[in-house]
Scaffold this active site. Structure first.
Site, PDB file in Angstrom:
ATOM      1  N   TRP A 188       0.862  -1.184   0.000  1.00  0.00           N
ATOM      2  CA  TRP A 188       0.000   0.000   0.000  1.00  0.00           C
ATOM      3  C   TRP A 188       0.900   1.237   0.000  1.00  0.00           C
ATOM      4  O   TRP A 188       1.837   1.315   0.798  1.00  0.00           O
ATOM      5  CB  TRP A 188      -0.900  -0.049   1.250  1.00  0.00           C
ATOM      6  CG  TRP A 188      -1.799   1.126   1.433  1.00  0.00           C
ATOM      7  CD1 TRP A 188      -2.608   1.700   0.492  1.00  0.00           C
ATOM      8  CD2 TRP A 188      -1.997   1.876   2.636  1.00  0.00           C
ATOM      9  NE1 TRP A 188      -3.306   2.740   1.046  1.00  0.00           N
ATOM     10  CE2 TRP A 188      -2.948   2.874   2.353  1.00  0.00           C
ATOM     11  CE3 TRP A 188      -1.464   1.794   3.926  1.00  0.00           C
ATOM     12  CZ2 TRP A 188      -3.383   3.793   3.313  1.00  0.00           C
ATOM     13  CZ3 TRP A 188      -1.897   2.694   4.878  1.00  0.00           C
ATOM     14  CH2 TRP A 188      -2.850   3.689   4.577  1.00  0.00           C
ATOM     15  N   ASP A 269      -0.787  -5.669   9.402  1.00  0.00           N
ATOM     16  CA  ASP A 269      -1.759  -4.671   8.966  1.00  0.00           C
ATOM     17  C   ASP A 269      -3.006  -5.441   8.557  1.00  0.00           C
ATOM     18  O   ASP A 269      -2.996  -6.160   7.556  1.00  0.00           O
ATOM     19  CB  ASP A 269      -1.192  -3.879   7.782  1.00  0.00           C
ATOM     20  CG  ASP A 269      -2.154  -2.790   7.313  1.00  0.00           C
ATOM     21  OD1 ASP A 269      -3.290  -2.740   7.828  1.00  0.00           O
ATOM     22  OD2 ASP A 269      -1.769  -1.998   6.425  1.00  0.00           O
ATOM     23  N   LYS A 305     -13.275  -1.011   5.831  1.00  0.00           N
ATOM     24  CA  LYS A 305     -13.852  -1.856   4.772  1.00  0.00           C
ATOM     25  C   LYS A 305     -14.866  -2.836   5.327  1.00  0.00           C
ATOM     26  O   LYS A 305     -15.960  -2.966   4.785  1.00  0.00           O
ATOM     27  CB  LYS A 305     -12.758  -2.648   4.048  1.00  0.00           C
ATOM     28  CG  LYS A 305     -11.433  -1.968   3.930  1.00  0.00           C
ATOM     29  CD  LYS A 305     -11.399  -0.953   2.841  1.00  0.00           C
ATOM     30  CE  LYS A 305     -10.214  -0.049   3.041  1.00  0.00           C
ATOM     31  NZ  LYS A 305      -9.487   0.255   1.859  1.00  0.00           N
TER      32      LYS A 305
HETATM   33  N1  PGU Z   1      -3.650  -0.709   5.177  1.00  0.00           N
HETATM   34  C1  PGU Z   1      -3.960  -1.157   3.954  1.00  0.00           C
HETATM   35  C2  PGU Z   1      -3.263  -2.372   3.445  1.00  0.00           C
HETATM   36  C3  PGU Z   1      -4.905  -0.470   3.172  1.00  0.00           C
HETATM   37  O1  PGU Z   1      -5.197  -0.941   1.965  1.00  0.00           O
HETATM   38  C4  PGU Z   1      -5.527   0.684   3.680  1.00  0.00           C
HETATM   39  C5  PGU Z   1      -6.519   1.461   2.872  1.00  0.00           C
HETATM   40  C6  PGU Z   1      -5.186   1.084   4.978  1.00  0.00           C
HETATM   41  C7  PGU Z   1      -4.239   0.370   5.702  1.00  0.00           C
HETATM   42  C8  PGU Z   1      -5.781   2.290   5.629  1.00  0.00           C
HETATM   43  O2  PGU Z   1      -7.113   2.242   5.810  1.00  0.00           O
HETATM   44  P1  PGU Z   1      -7.889   3.201   6.789  1.00  0.00           P
HETATM   45  O3  PGU Z   1      -8.911   3.872   5.960  1.00  0.00           O
HETATM   46  O4  PGU Z   1      -6.918   4.153   7.399  1.00  0.00           O
HETATM   47  O5  PGU Z   1      -8.466   2.268   7.796  1.00  0.00           O
HETATM   48  N2  PGU Z   1      -6.315   1.473   1.513  1.00  0.00           N
HETATM   49  C9  PGU Z   1      -7.378   1.820   0.558  1.00  0.00           C
HETATM   50  C10 PGU Z   1      -8.106   3.108   0.908  1.00  0.00           C
HETATM   51  C11 PGU Z   1      -7.593   4.376   0.328  1.00  0.00           C
HETATM   52  C12 PGU Z   1      -6.296   4.809   0.961  1.00  0.00           C
HETATM   53  O6  PGU Z   1      -5.289   4.720   0.290  1.00  0.00           O
HETATM   54  O7  PGU Z   1      -6.311   5.240   2.141  1.00  0.00           O
HETATM   55  C13 PGU Z   1      -6.788   1.767  -0.835  1.00  0.00           C
HETATM   56  O8  PGU Z   1      -7.506   2.073  -1.768  1.00  0.00           O
HETATM   57  O9  PGU Z   1      -5.634   1.320  -0.983  1.00  0.00           O
END
Ligand code: PGU
Length: 459
Positions: A188, A269, A305
């Site tokens: 990410w 995570d 999510k």
């Molecule tokens: N860890 C991972 C692996 C993730 O994919 C995401 C969110 C998070 C943590 C953080 O999520 P929180 O909203 O803080 O609980 N990834 C999504 C959402 C958009 C973003 O980048 O924040 C994504 O589209 O990759």
């Protein structure tokens, strides 16, 4: 407490620049993990204030930063007037009608909260809502976890997954002997920034093999095998973002043995519990395996999510320790990380989660809605795969149905992605990741047409 550390934090403009410098050096602009991050950090560093501000503003030297590689996709999408536009960038669930979803169980819980006149809006403690913390630890570690029973786990409510990672990272930077954190390649896009700014030194380990579109298990074992003893290792608990490729249970066991033999510290995570398989327990197996051996680890949980609570910013950081007295001292130090950062967390989202987790009927209702979301995503995989096969699109697209979780890592390159955005108004991250949750039966043919055109034009 170390006074240098305090000074660095109180007067942090120079320390921030220094850390961003580390980040800029670390990120390889050719890796898909980096996306456009490299230019953003370079832009910040290159800015230097002048003593005679042009235009009368003391901020006139500030350069325009690029949009975030993931959230910026939504910004571009919102500006596009096309009626056929499709946002497959951000990992956010949409219904078959393409609408954001508030789970029924969340509405029920909110109704209960609103009707309960005894509820007030006082500050929560620094560590958040006690019930929420206890129930969150149980959800990820299992209701019968010996670590919980033995009071060896400290859990603090944080601002969703991101905040939990950041608080955990800062705690490690202050109190753990090894500053290196190994993150998978790719990962990410926010991970390297979160941990660098937390004060850790970010390194990568091989994870994904573009040739097989699967796990580079040998590379992973080699890289973790040559990491310094004690290094922190960031592991995606399930539904790896962006690749959708997870280790098998046997591979997890090998990873666990290697990490324990080298005293590498796992930092999980968990942003997609329930979204990978549709089962909350199955998706927690990797974490539980590491807790079952009695060793220590950190876990960042997000309810964005799996409960659809994106904007409520609800999450938790748990630190599993070897002994109860250690866990209690660790918690006292987590409070010192949190208090100057945001003082204490918000009450509403955590109350929703606690209401659902502690009521048997609501919990059951949640698991059914969660499974339905996971199944709709799996059905989108099948539909997209079939649509490409029907079109005779060149290439092997079986990874679309093999990958797990919210995303498909399509293998489309930057040029193909740009073409699909320009000609078909389809928005996704430049590394070719698409959010399957943003698709519907209605939009699959449009996406398949676009992929077919992109692949045949730029092969
Ligand atoms: N860890 C991972 C692996 C993730 O994919 C995401 C969110 C998070 C943590 C953080 O999520 P929180 O909203 O803080 O609980 N990834 C999504 C959402 C958009 C973003 O980048 O924040 C994504 O589209 O990759």
């Amino acid at each position: 407490m170390n006074t240098n550390f305090q000074a660095q934090h109180l007067f942090n403009s120079s320390s921030t620049d220094r850390r961003l410098g580390v980040l800029a050096k670390h990120i390889d602009p050719t890796s898909s993990m980096a996306n456009t991050d490299h230019s953003s950090s370079t832009a910040i560093i290159s800015a230097s204030p002048t003593s005679h501000p042009a235009g009368g503003s003391v901020f006139s030297h500030v350069v325009q930063a690029p949009e975030d590689p993931i959230l910026g996709v939504t910004v571009a999408y919102n500006k596009d007037p096309s009626p056929v536009k499709l946002n497959l960038g951000v990992g956010a669930y949409r219904t078959e009608e393409g609408k954001p979803l508030v789970l029924n169980v969340v509405r029920h819980a909110e109704q209960q909260l609103v009707n309960d006149r005894s509820r007030v809006k006082e500050y929560l403690p620094i560590v958040g809502l006690a019930d929420f913390n206890k129930l969150s630890a149980k959800l990820i570690l299992g209701a019968d976890s010996p670590a919980i029973r033995e009071n060896r786990v400290t859990t603090v409510q944080c601002l969703s997954g991101t905040g939990s990672l950041r608080v955990g990272g800062e705690f490690l930077a202050r109190h753990y002997h090894e500053r290196s954190i190994y993150i998978p390649l790719p990962t990410w896009g926010n991970h390297p920034k979160v941990f660098t700014l937390a004060g850790l030194s970010v390194k990568t380990y091989r994870y994904y093999d573009p040739k097989t579109r699967g796990l580079d298990f040998q590379g992973l074992l080699e890289d973790l095998g040559s990491a310094p003893s004690g290094a922190v290792v960031l592991l995606h608990a399930c539904a790896h973002n962006p690749t959708g490729v997870d280790p098998t249970p046997q591979q997890w066991e090998q990873i666990r043995q290697l990490m324990r033999s080298k005293a590498l510290l796992p930092f999980f995570d968990s942003a997609y519990q329930g979204f990978a398989s549709g089962s909350l327990d199955t998706d927690a197996q990797s974490v539980r395996m590491f807790v079952a051996d009695g060793g220590e680890c950190l876990v960042a949980q997000s309810y964005a999510k799996n409960m659809g609570l994106y904007g409520e910013r609800v999450g938790a950081l748990s630190i599993v320790c070897r002994a109860a007295d250690v866990a209690s001292r660790v918690e006292s130090q987590l409070k010192l990380v949190i208090r100057p950062m945001y003082s204490n967390p918000p009450i509403h989202g955590a109350s929703i989660v606690a209401t659902i987790l502690k009521d048997r009927n609501l919990f059951h209702e949640w698991t059914i809605e969660l499974k339905a979301m996971a199944e709709r995503i799996i059905s989108m995989r099948k539909q997209l795969f079939d649509a490409l096969r029907t079109r005779g699109t060149p290439g092997d697209w079986s990874h679309i149905i093999k990958q797990i979780g919210m995303f498909t890592f399509t293998g489309l390159n930057k040029e193909q992605v740009a073409f699909m955005t320009k000609e078909y108004h389809i928005y996704m991250t430049s590394d070719g990741r698409i959010s399957m949750a943003g698709l519907s039966s209605r939009t699959v043919p449009h996406l398949a047409d676009a992929i077919h055109a992109a692949v045949t034009r730029f092969s």
